[in-house]
Design a protein around this motif. Sequence first.
Motif, PDB file in Angstrom:
ATOM      1  N   LEU A 168     -10.125  -9.344  -3.024  1.00  0.00           N
ATOM      2  CA  LEU A 168      -9.536  -8.347  -3.914  1.00  0.00           C
ATOM      3  C   LEU A 168      -8.730  -7.402  -3.034  1.00  0.00           C
ATOM      4  O   LEU A 168      -9.287  -6.601  -2.290  1.00  0.00           O
ATOM      5  N   LEU A 169      -7.416  -7.573  -3.069  1.00  0.00           N
ATOM      6  CA  LEU A 169      -6.502  -6.840  -2.190  1.00  0.00           C
ATOM      7  C   LEU A 169      -6.012  -5.612  -2.951  1.00  0.00           C
ATOM      8  O   LEU A 169      -5.298  -5.744  -3.944  1.00  0.00           O
ATOM      9  N   THR A 170      -6.411  -4.435  -2.511  1.00  0.00           N
ATOM     10  CA  THR A 170      -6.036  -3.238  -3.277  1.00  0.00           C
ATOM     11  C   THR A 170      -4.654  -2.728  -2.862  1.00  0.00           C
ATOM     12  O   THR A 170      -4.220  -2.897  -1.730  1.00  0.00           O
ATOM     13  N   ALA A 171      -3.998  -2.086  -3.825  1.00  0.00           N
ATOM     14  CA  ALA A 171      -2.631  -1.566  -3.646  1.00  0.00           C
ATOM     15  C   ALA A 171      -2.575  -0.180  -4.272  1.00  0.00           C
ATOM     16  O   ALA A 171      -3.103   0.018  -5.366  1.00  0.00           O
ATOM     17  N   SER A 172      -1.928   0.757  -3.612  1.00  0.00           N
ATOM     18  CA  SER A 172      -1.836   2.103  -4.206  1.00  0.00           C
ATOM     19  C   SER A 172      -0.918   2.096  -5.439  1.00  0.00           C
ATOM     20  O   SER A 172      -1.032   2.946  -6.302  1.00  0.00           O
ATOM     21  N   GLY A 173       0.004   1.133  -5.448  1.00  0.00           N
ATOM     22  CA  GLY A 173       0.993   1.120  -6.537  1.00  0.00           C
ATOM     23  C   GLY A 173       2.265   1.861  -6.160  1.00  0.00           C
ATOM     24  O   GLY A 173       3.285   1.720  -6.832  1.00  0.00           O
ATOM     25  N   GLY A 174       2.205   2.662  -5.094  1.00  0.00           N
ATOM     26  CA  GLY A 174       3.403   3.338  -4.584  1.00  0.00           C
ATOM     27  C   GLY A 174       3.897   4.453  -5.488  1.00  0.00           C
ATOM     28  O   GLY A 174       3.252   4.799  -6.479  1.00  0.00           O
ATOM     29  N   PRO A 175       5.073   5.020  -5.163  1.00  0.00           N
ATOM     30  CA  PRO A 175       5.570   6.182  -5.907  1.00  0.00           C
ATOM     31  C   PRO A 175       6.037   5.841  -7.326  1.00  0.00           C
ATOM     32  O   PRO A 175       6.195   6.742  -8.141  1.00  0.00           O
ATOM     33  N   PHE A 176       6.255   4.564  -7.639  1.00  0.00           N
ATOM     34  CA  PHE A 176       6.837   4.216  -8.948  1.00  0.00           C
ATOM     35  C   PHE A 176       5.851   3.493  -9.863  1.00  0.00           C
ATOM     36  O   PHE A 176       6.250   2.807 -10.804  1.00  0.00           O
ATOM     37  N   PHE A 177       4.570   3.680  -9.602  1.00  0.00           N
ATOM     38  CA  PHE A 177       3.535   3.097 -10.457  1.00  0.00           C
ATOM     39  C   PHE A 177       3.765   3.514 -11.917  1.00  0.00           C
ATOM     40  O   PHE A 177       4.048   4.677 -12.191  1.00  0.00           O
ATOM     41  N   GLY A 178       3.661   2.534 -12.818  1.00  0.00           N
ATOM     42  CA  GLY A 178       3.782   2.848 -14.251  1.00  0.00           C
ATOM     43  C   GLY A 178       5.207   2.822 -14.763  1.00  0.00           C
ATOM     44  O   GLY A 178       5.439   2.898 -15.963  1.00  0.00           O
ATOM     45  N   LYS A 179       6.199   2.725 -13.859  1.00  0.00           N
ATOM     46  CA  LYS A 179       7.592   2.690 -14.298  1.00  0.00           C
ATOM     47  C   LYS A 179       8.014   1.254 -14.626  1.00  0.00           C
ATOM     48  O   LYS A 179       7.493   0.300 -14.046  1.00  0.00           O
ATOM     49  N   THR A 180       8.978   1.141 -15.517  1.00  0.00           N
ATOM     50  CA  THR A 180       9.549  -0.174 -15.821  1.00  0.00           C
ATOM     51  C   THR A 180      10.694  -0.447 -14.845  1.00  0.00           C
ATOM     52  O   THR A 180      11.182   0.481 -14.180  1.00  0.00           O
ATOM     53  N   ALA A 181      11.139  -1.704 -14.807  1.00  0.00           N
ATOM     54  CA  ALA A 181      12.266  -2.065 -13.935  1.00  0.00           C
ATOM     55  C   ALA A 181      13.485  -1.207 -14.293  1.00  0.00           C
ATOM     56  O   ALA A 181      14.188  -0.709 -13.404  1.00  0.00           O
ATOM     57  N   ALA A 182      13.715  -0.999 -15.574  1.00  0.00           N
ATOM     58  CA  ALA A 182      14.881  -0.211 -16.008  1.00  0.00           C
ATOM     59  C   ALA A 182      14.777   1.229 -15.503  1.00  0.00           C
ATOM     60  O   ALA A 182      15.757   1.817 -15.043  1.00  0.00           O
ATOM     61  N   GLU A 183      13.565   1.793 -15.557  1.00  0.00           N
ATOM     62  CA  GLU A 183      13.384   3.180 -15.103  1.00  0.00           C
ATOM     63  C   GLU A 183      13.565   3.324 -13.586  1.00  0.00           C
ATOM     64  O   GLU A 183      13.815   4.413 -13.086  1.00  0.00           O
ATOM     65  N   MET A 184      13.411   2.193 -12.874  1.00  0.00           N
ATOM     66  CA  MET A 184      13.545   2.251 -11.413  1.00  0.00           C
ATOM     67  C   MET A 184      14.969   1.954 -10.934  1.00  0.00           C
ATOM     68  O   MET A 184      15.243   2.077  -9.747  1.00  0.00           O
ATOM     69  N   GLN A 185      15.848   1.567 -11.848  1.00  0.00           N
ATOM     70  CA  GLN A 185      17.216   1.171 -11.487  1.00  0.00           C
ATOM     71  C   GLN A 185      17.871   2.138 -10.513  1.00  0.00           C
ATOM     72  O   GLN A 185      18.360   1.744  -9.464  1.00  0.00           O
ATOM     73  N   GLY A 186      17.856   3.414 -10.875  1.00  0.00           N
ATOM     74  CA  GLY A 186      18.655   4.377 -10.106  1.00  0.00           C
ATOM     75  C   GLY A 186      17.872   5.187  -9.083  1.00  0.00           C
ATOM     76  O   GLY A 186      18.352   6.234  -8.656  1.00  0.00           O
ATOM     77  N   VAL A 187      16.672   4.748  -8.702  1.00  0.00           N
ATOM     78  CA  VAL A 187      15.885   5.612  -7.811  1.00  0.00           C
ATOM     79  C   VAL A 187      16.568   5.734  -6.450  1.00  0.00           C
ATOM     80  O   VAL A 187      17.215   4.809  -5.964  1.00  0.00           O
ATOM     81  N   THR A 188      16.426   6.915  -5.877  1.00  0.00           N
ATOM     82  CA  THR A 188      17.114   7.207  -4.618  1.00  0.00           C
ATOM     83  C   THR A 188      16.206   6.884  -3.431  1.00  0.00           C
ATOM     84  O   THR A 188      14.995   6.692  -3.581  1.00  0.00           O
ATOM     85  N   ARG A 189      16.852   6.893  -2.258  1.00  0.00           N
ATOM     86  CA  ARG A 189      16.166   6.691  -0.991  1.00  0.00           C
ATOM     87  C   ARG A 189      15.042   7.735  -0.844  1.00  0.00           C
ATOM     88  O   ARG A 189      13.926   7.407  -0.466  1.00  0.00           O
ATOM     89  N   GLU A 190      15.360   8.985  -1.183  1.00  0.00           N
ATOM     90  CA  GLU A 190      14.392  10.074  -1.013  1.00  0.00           C
ATOM     91  C   GLU A 190      13.181   9.875  -1.925  1.00  0.00           C
ATOM     92  O   GLU A 190      12.043  10.068  -1.506  1.00  0.00           O
ATOM     93  N   GLN A 191      13.440   9.463  -3.176  1.00  0.00           N
ATOM     94  CA  GLN A 191      12.320   9.212  -4.106  1.00  0.00           C
ATOM     95  C   GLN A 191      11.464   8.060  -3.603  1.00  0.00           C
ATOM     96  O   GLN A 191      10.243   8.103  -3.655  1.00  0.00           O
ATOM     97  N   ALA A 192      12.117   7.016  -3.092  1.00  0.00           N
ATOM     98  CA  ALA A 192      11.379   5.834  -2.630  1.00  0.00           C
ATOM     99  C   ALA A 192      10.593   6.128  -1.359  1.00  0.00           C
ATOM    100  O   ALA A 192       9.581   5.489  -1.083  1.00  0.00           O
ATOM    101  N   LEU A 193      11.035   7.119  -0.595  1.00  0.00           N
ATOM    102  CA  LEU A 193      10.349   7.440   0.667  1.00  0.00           C
ATOM    103  C   LEU A 193       9.146   8.363   0.457  1.00  0.00           C
ATOM    104  O   LEU A 193       8.443   8.685   1.402  1.00  0.00           O
ATOM    105  N   ARG A 194       8.910   8.785  -0.796  1.00  0.00           N
ATOM    106  CA  ARG A 194       7.816   9.723  -1.071  1.00  0.00           C
ATOM    107  C   ARG A 194       6.550   8.977  -1.484  1.00  0.00           C
ATOM    108  O   ARG A 194       6.279   8.818  -2.664  1.00  0.00           O
ATOM    109  N   HIS A 195       5.777   8.506  -0.526  1.00  0.00           N
ATOM    110  CA  HIS A 195       4.553   7.768  -0.863  1.00  0.00           C
ATOM    111  C   HIS A 195       3.425   8.718  -1.230  1.00  0.00           C
ATOM    112  O   HIS A 195       3.248   9.742  -0.567  1.00  0.00           O
ATOM    113  N   PRO A 196       2.658   8.390  -2.306  1.00  0.00           N
ATOM    114  CA  PRO A 196       1.625   9.321  -2.750  1.00  0.00           C
ATOM    115  C   PRO A 196       0.461   9.506  -1.753  1.00  0.00           C
ATOM    116  O   PRO A 196      -0.072  10.603  -1.653  1.00  0.00           O
TER     117      PRO A 196
END
Length: 377
Positions: A168-196
């Motif tokens: 059972l390999l656990t994953a935090s889900g990262g900063p975009f957990f719960g988002k759809t592919a469409a909601e992630m379309q325009g995410v920026t470098r800064e948003q993606a670099l913000r790990h919870p």
Amino acid sequence: MKKIAILGSTGSIGTQTVDILPSIDAQVTALTTNKRIGLLETQARALRPKMVCAFDEAAARDLKIKLADTDIRVLSGMDGLTACAAESGADIVVTAVVGMVGLLPTLAAIDAGKDIALANKETLVCAGELVMRAAREKGVKILPVDSEHSAIFQCAQAAQGNRIAKILLTASGGPFFGKTAAEMQGVTREQALRHPNWSMGAKITIDSATMMNKGLELIEAMWLYDMDPADIEIVVHRESIVHSAVEFADGAVIAQLGTPDMRLPIQYALTWPARVPCRAPHLSLTEIAKLTFYPPDYEAFPALGLARRAAREKGDRGAVLNGANEAAVGLFLDGKIGFADIAARVAHALDSIPYQRELTLDGVLAADAEARRLARA
Ligand code: NDP
Ligand code: MG
């Protein structure tokens, strides 16, 4: 006293490795950086290794001047990195460089009979079959540093010769957990670099945002524990307290828990089988109070499915997946492509590059080069 070479000592894992050295009885034989020679000089003056390497040639020339008053050998490039891994007199090599640049030095260290404390997951993703075979032939131990794989390693010690039925390999889900592919379309470098939960190097932080990191870890676990990837389940666990778990035939699940702090898995790889006090904060379950678990969203995070496919097909697919991903993440960090383009370019490389089942080192290098070329085109 354990003699340790640290490849990538100026990075996130590298500096945390240096941080735990006082807890263990160790002597450092080699340190390496790409370009951060100011920090490398400080580390070298404090730890007095036999040799150091700046991968970048110009940085190595400057480092040589900085360390001119010492007897520390200053090397550069792949030859220097490989010498630090294989010829510095280490018993164990911490592979904490980022990317498949770690492959040749890791193979050289194994060939020289050094144990490996492996953080550099890209090496196993590209060439797990070759690396694990070489380690078996040389009787070398590959001790995992990646927190999930360290957890699996710790849990597997309960196996007592029984087979692990499931990981059972656990994953935090990262900063975009719960988002759809469409909601992630325009995410920026800064948003993606913000790990919870984790503070890490830029490349792995982007991999966590796309969840390619979990895909790479699936392949890493497959090679380390000789598992069918179908028996590795990815579980999203937002709190990053359960670092992973193993299940046995009778249904018993053994998990390893701790605060999200890499110093414990790094230290355990270096002291195993001994356990000594660690600088990482200890866990209070009552303060955490609640742990949550979710299935991963394969639709929103296509990188997961691509990695599963590469894991199933084996051969050169890991090298293609990884090479394309490294190139695409580089382009995203440089602002040249969008977030969704990362997985799209990896998929394109997997679809376009002819499959090679028989894996050789030359084949890995060729697949990697072609995947990078395609992903950048
Ligand atoms: P960082 O980017 O923080 O550090 C990477 C290190 O490698 C630095 O010392 C860097 O030098 C050096 N380096 C970068 N490029 C090259 C190159 N081309 N040739 C030689 N050396 C190079 O990465 P992390 O510490 O975050 O990650 C290292 C590895 O550990 C990765 O494979 C990652 O997946 C894995 N890992 C990391 C975790 C973490 O918490 N950070 C957790 C689990 C695994 P410079 O300082 O000059 O850039
Ligand atoms: Mg990990």
